[in-house]
Scaffold this motif. Sequence first.
Motif, PDB file in Angstrom:
ATOM      1  N   PRO A  97      34.365  -3.626  -0.991  1.00  0.00           N
ATOM      2  CA  PRO A  97      34.685  -4.902  -1.630  1.00  0.00           C
ATOM      3  C   PRO A  97      34.277  -6.122  -0.790  1.00  0.00           C
ATOM      4  O   PRO A  97      33.815  -7.128  -1.321  1.00  0.00           O
ATOM      5  CB  PRO A  97      36.205  -4.841  -1.790  1.00  0.00           C
ATOM      6  N   GLU A  98      34.444  -6.007   0.561  1.00  0.00           N
ATOM      7  CA  GLU A  98      34.116  -7.126   1.451  1.00  0.00           C
ATOM      8  C   GLU A  98      32.660  -7.545   1.314  1.00  0.00           C
ATOM      9  O   GLU A  98      32.294  -8.703   1.528  1.00  0.00           O
ATOM     10  CB  GLU A  98      34.388  -6.753   2.919  1.00  0.00           C
ATOM     11  N   LYS A  99      31.821  -6.575   0.967  1.00  0.00           N
ATOM     12  CA  LYS A  99      30.400  -6.871   0.802  1.00  0.00           C
ATOM     13  C   LYS A  99      30.192  -7.874  -0.351  1.00  0.00           C
ATOM     14  O   LYS A  99      29.267  -8.675  -0.335  1.00  0.00           O
ATOM     15  CB  LYS A  99      29.652  -5.554   0.508  1.00  0.00           C
ATOM     16  N   GLY A 100      31.074  -7.799  -1.336  1.00  0.00           N
ATOM     17  CA  GLY A 100      31.013  -8.740  -2.454  1.00  0.00           C
ATOM     18  C   GLY A 100      31.284 -10.160  -1.990  1.00  0.00           C
ATOM     19  O   GLY A 100      30.624 -11.117  -2.404  1.00  0.00           O
ATOM     20  N   LEU A 101      32.253 -10.288  -1.086  1.00  0.00           N
ATOM     21  CA  LEU A 101      32.619 -11.610  -0.571  1.00  0.00           C
ATOM     22  C   LEU A 101      31.497 -12.176   0.304  1.00  0.00           C
ATOM     23  O   LEU A 101      31.074 -13.328   0.139  1.00  0.00           O
ATOM     24  CB  LEU A 101      33.922 -11.476   0.228  1.00  0.00           C
ATOM     25  N   LEU A 102      30.998 -11.351   1.233  1.00  0.00           N
ATOM     26  CA  LEU A 102      29.894 -11.804   2.087  1.00  0.00           C
ATOM     27  C   LEU A 102      28.680 -12.130   1.217  1.00  0.00           C
ATOM     28  O   LEU A 102      27.976 -13.106   1.450  1.00  0.00           O
ATOM     29  CB  LEU A 102      29.533 -10.724   3.122  1.00  0.00           C
ATOM     30  N   GLY A 103      28.464 -11.306   0.181  1.00  0.00           N
ATOM     31  CA  GLY A 103      27.304 -11.480  -0.692  1.00  0.00           C
ATOM     32  C   GLY A 103      27.358 -12.765  -1.502  1.00  0.00           C
ATOM     33  O   GLY A 103      26.347 -13.453  -1.644  1.00  0.00           O
ATOM     34  N   ILE A 104      28.530 -13.112  -2.016  1.00  0.00           N
ATOM     35  CA  ILE A 104      28.605 -14.328  -2.841  1.00  0.00           C
ATOM     36  C   ILE A 104      28.458 -15.578  -1.962  1.00  0.00           C
ATOM     37  O   ILE A 104      27.839 -16.569  -2.346  1.00  0.00           O
ATOM     38  CB  ILE A 104      29.896 -14.379  -3.709  1.00  0.00           C
ATOM     39  N   ARG A 105      28.988 -15.517  -0.732  1.00  0.00           N
ATOM     40  CA  ARG A 105      28.805 -16.653   0.192  1.00  0.00           C
ATOM     41  C   ARG A 105      27.323 -16.880   0.451  1.00  0.00           C
ATOM     42  O   ARG A 105      26.835 -18.012   0.442  1.00  0.00           O
ATOM     43  CB  ARG A 105      29.517 -16.358   1.521  1.00  0.00           C
ATOM     44  N   LYS A 106      26.606 -15.784   0.694  1.00  0.00           N
ATOM     45  CA  LYS A 106      25.176 -15.881   1.002  1.00  0.00           C
ATOM     46  C   LYS A 106      24.396 -16.334  -0.236  1.00  0.00           C
ATOM     47  O   LYS A 106      23.555 -17.230  -0.163  1.00  0.00           O
ATOM     48  CB  LYS A 106      24.666 -14.513   1.486  1.00  0.00           C
TER      49      LYS A 106
ATOM     50  N   LEU B  68      35.708 -24.396   5.595  1.00  0.00           N
ATOM     51  CA  LEU B  68      36.742 -25.284   6.125  1.00  0.00           C
ATOM     52  C   LEU B  68      38.100 -24.617   5.984  1.00  0.00           C
ATOM     53  O   LEU B  68      38.518 -24.284   4.874  1.00  0.00           O
ATOM     54  CB  LEU B  68      36.763 -26.594   5.326  1.00  0.00           C
ATOM     55  N   ARG B  69      38.770 -24.427   7.102  1.00  0.00           N
ATOM     56  CA  ARG B  69      40.093 -23.807   7.087  1.00  0.00           C
ATOM     57  C   ARG B  69      41.107 -24.732   7.757  1.00  0.00           C
ATOM     58  O   ARG B  69      41.280 -24.713   8.967  1.00  0.00           O
ATOM     59  CB  ARG B  69      40.038 -22.439   7.781  1.00  0.00           C
ATOM     60  N   PRO B  70      41.777 -25.522   6.962  1.00  0.00           N
ATOM     61  CA  PRO B  70      42.765 -26.452   7.519  1.00  0.00           C
ATOM     62  C   PRO B  70      44.042 -25.723   7.913  1.00  0.00           C
ATOM     63  O   PRO B  70      44.494 -24.840   7.198  1.00  0.00           O
ATOM     64  CB  PRO B  70      43.035 -27.427   6.361  1.00  0.00           C
TER      65      PRO B  70
ATOM     66  N   VAL C 212      36.077 -25.401  11.263  1.00  0.00           N
ATOM     67  CA  VAL C 212      34.855 -25.441  10.460  1.00  0.00           C
ATOM     68  C   VAL C 212      33.987 -24.289  10.948  1.00  0.00           C
ATOM     69  O   VAL C 212      33.405 -24.335  12.034  1.00  0.00           O
ATOM     70  CB  VAL C 212      34.125 -26.791  10.620  1.00  0.00           C
ATOM     71  N   ARG C 213      33.956 -23.252  10.146  1.00  0.00           N
ATOM     72  CA  ARG C 213      33.310 -21.989  10.529  1.00  0.00           C
ATOM     73  C   ARG C 213      31.971 -21.851   9.820  1.00  0.00           C
ATOM     74  O   ARG C 213      31.895 -21.987   8.603  1.00  0.00           O
ATOM     75  CB  ARG C 213      34.233 -20.833  10.129  1.00  0.00           C
ATOM     76  N   GLU C 214      30.916 -21.527  10.577  1.00  0.00           N
ATOM     77  CA  GLU C 214      29.618 -21.230   9.957  1.00  0.00           C
ATOM     78  C   GLU C 214      29.794 -19.931   9.182  1.00  0.00           C
ATOM     79  O   GLU C 214      30.396 -18.976   9.663  1.00  0.00           O
ATOM     80  CB  GLU C 214      28.550 -21.073  11.057  1.00  0.00           C
TER      81      GLU C 214
ATOM     82  N   ILE D 286      26.130 -12.869  13.514  1.00  0.00           N
ATOM     83  CA  ILE D 286      26.157 -11.405  13.619  1.00  0.00           C
ATOM     84  C   ILE D 286      26.541 -10.719  12.303  1.00  0.00           C
ATOM     85  O   ILE D 286      26.161  -9.576  12.063  1.00  0.00           O
ATOM     86  CB  ILE D 286      27.086 -10.985  14.786  1.00  0.00           C
ATOM     87  N   TYR D 287      27.276 -11.421  11.432  1.00  0.00           N
ATOM     88  CA  TYR D 287      27.671 -10.800  10.163  1.00  0.00           C
ATOM     89  C   TYR D 287      26.477 -10.590   9.235  1.00  0.00           C
ATOM     90  O   TYR D 287      26.541  -9.774   8.320  1.00  0.00           O
ATOM     91  CB  TYR D 287      28.733 -11.645   9.439  1.00  0.00           C
ATOM     92  N   PHE D 288      25.424 -11.356   9.455  1.00  0.00           N
ATOM     93  CA  PHE D 288      24.268 -11.275   8.563  1.00  0.00           C
ATOM     94  C   PHE D 288      22.996 -10.820   9.268  1.00  0.00           C
ATOM     95  O   PHE D 288      21.940 -10.764   8.665  1.00  0.00           O
ATOM     96  CB  PHE D 288      24.044 -12.629   7.866  1.00  0.00           C
TER      97      PHE D 288
ATOM     98  N   GLY E  94      34.757 -18.052  14.374  1.00  0.00           N
ATOM     99  CA  GLY E  94      35.559 -18.744  13.367  1.00  0.00           C
ATOM    100  C   GLY E  94      36.437 -17.784  12.582  1.00  0.00           C
ATOM    101  O   GLY E  94      37.566 -18.108  12.220  1.00  0.00           O
ATOM    102  N   ASP E  95      35.916 -16.609  12.311  1.00  0.00           N
ATOM    103  CA  ASP E  95      36.693 -15.592  11.601  1.00  0.00           C
ATOM    104  C   ASP E  95      37.934 -15.237  12.407  1.00  0.00           C
ATOM    105  O   ASP E  95      39.061 -15.241  11.907  1.00  0.00           O
ATOM    106  CB  ASP E  95      35.811 -14.344  11.388  1.00  0.00           C
ATOM    107  N   ILE E  96      37.730 -14.973  13.680  1.00  0.00           N
ATOM    108  CA  ILE E  96      38.831 -14.532  14.545  1.00  0.00           C
ATOM    109  C   ILE E  96      39.822 -15.673  14.795  1.00  0.00           C
ATOM    110  O   ILE E  96      41.031 -15.522  14.609  1.00  0.00           O
ATOM    111  CB  ILE E  96      38.266 -13.995  15.886  1.00  0.00           C
TER     112      ILE E  96
END
Length: 358
Positions: A88-97, A105-107, A134-136, A141-143, A246-248
């Motif tokens: 499922p995570e691949k769907g999330l990474l895929g739609i972002r790309k 942006l994570r306030p 503000v995370r790229e 490395i994720y891509f 940024g993820d961590i």
Amino acid sequence: MKMNIALLKGDGIGPEIINEAVKVLNAVGKKFGHTFEYTDLPIGGYAIDNYGLPLPDETVAGCKAADAVMLGAVGGPKWDAMPPEKRPEKGLLGIRKALSLYANLRPVKLFPPLAFASPIRADIRDKGIDLVIVRELTGGIYFGKKSESVSGGRAVALDECVYSEEEIDRLLKVGFELAGSRGKKICLVDKANVLKTSALWRKRFYEIGGNYPDIEKSVMLVDNAAMQLVRAPYAFDVIVTENMFGDILSDEAAVLTGSIGLIPSASLGEGGFGLYEPIHGSAPDIAGTGKANPVATILSAAMMTGTTFGLKAEAKAVENAVAAALTKYRTADVYTGAEKLVSTSEMGDAVAALLENN
Ligand code: IPM
Ligand code: MG
């Protein structure tokens, strides 16, 4: 205003929390005279079960045709044993790309009535926690290239981390602009003592920073940043950083507020287009029980209204309604005994009613 919103409800509590955000958006429409139309599109485990893959083409096309996207959450134990390409995570990474949503942006803001839930000592948190990571989101490395091989009979795995100046510059600009609109402080988090990519981030940070003379700039190594976020979170305003750091750090920063169920996020591309989602996950253990806190998703809808649609008064009205609702009603995750304990949909009802009647 008439807006078309793509809804990627996803898995676990995703559908329940998105339904509450829709309820509140409809209340906004009624009060302020806007029409919001919605298109449901499959993603994540739901898409794997029904279409055989986590991100069907029709989902990408539907999101591109929409004015903005709202996402619930993806993933769950049911799909944990799947190969990486089918998770499922691949769907999330895929739609972002696919939508080039490069700026995440994570306030992170401590909401005083919920400060009790923070793991941070009162004397530290009382100095205020109000920062944005503000995370790229579409590089690093994720891509990068990934491979597995065998050397001397033992397995070897590779994940490549690549950043171009262009990818770095556009993210840094989002960070500097944001810092200019808030506390006028920005901190680049990197690992420039070890990594080539980080050295390039640092070089570009000072270069681009030259265009923003009124913003206070600092740089911090990621290991130190992880420590300072706990030691002195009040010292941060805007943090800009690459994808993995940024993820961590954004999970670490979120928990400072004690209420991960309250934190929205925006993933932005060019021209203000964006995907909005709560930062918490799909919480499969409580899916369908009515225990999920819909506030992070409702606040994500507020961010969408203010950022992509440019409707600032409407966004503020939602935030105020949420704050008012939280004084009287709480879902189980932030319940203290002093308020009325409510379900996911009752919380959505409360926010919608307070919005309409104010
Ligand atoms: C997040 C999540 C995702 C990420 C996962 C689910 C791929 O952790 O949005 O932070 O790492 O970006
Ligand atoms: Mg994460």
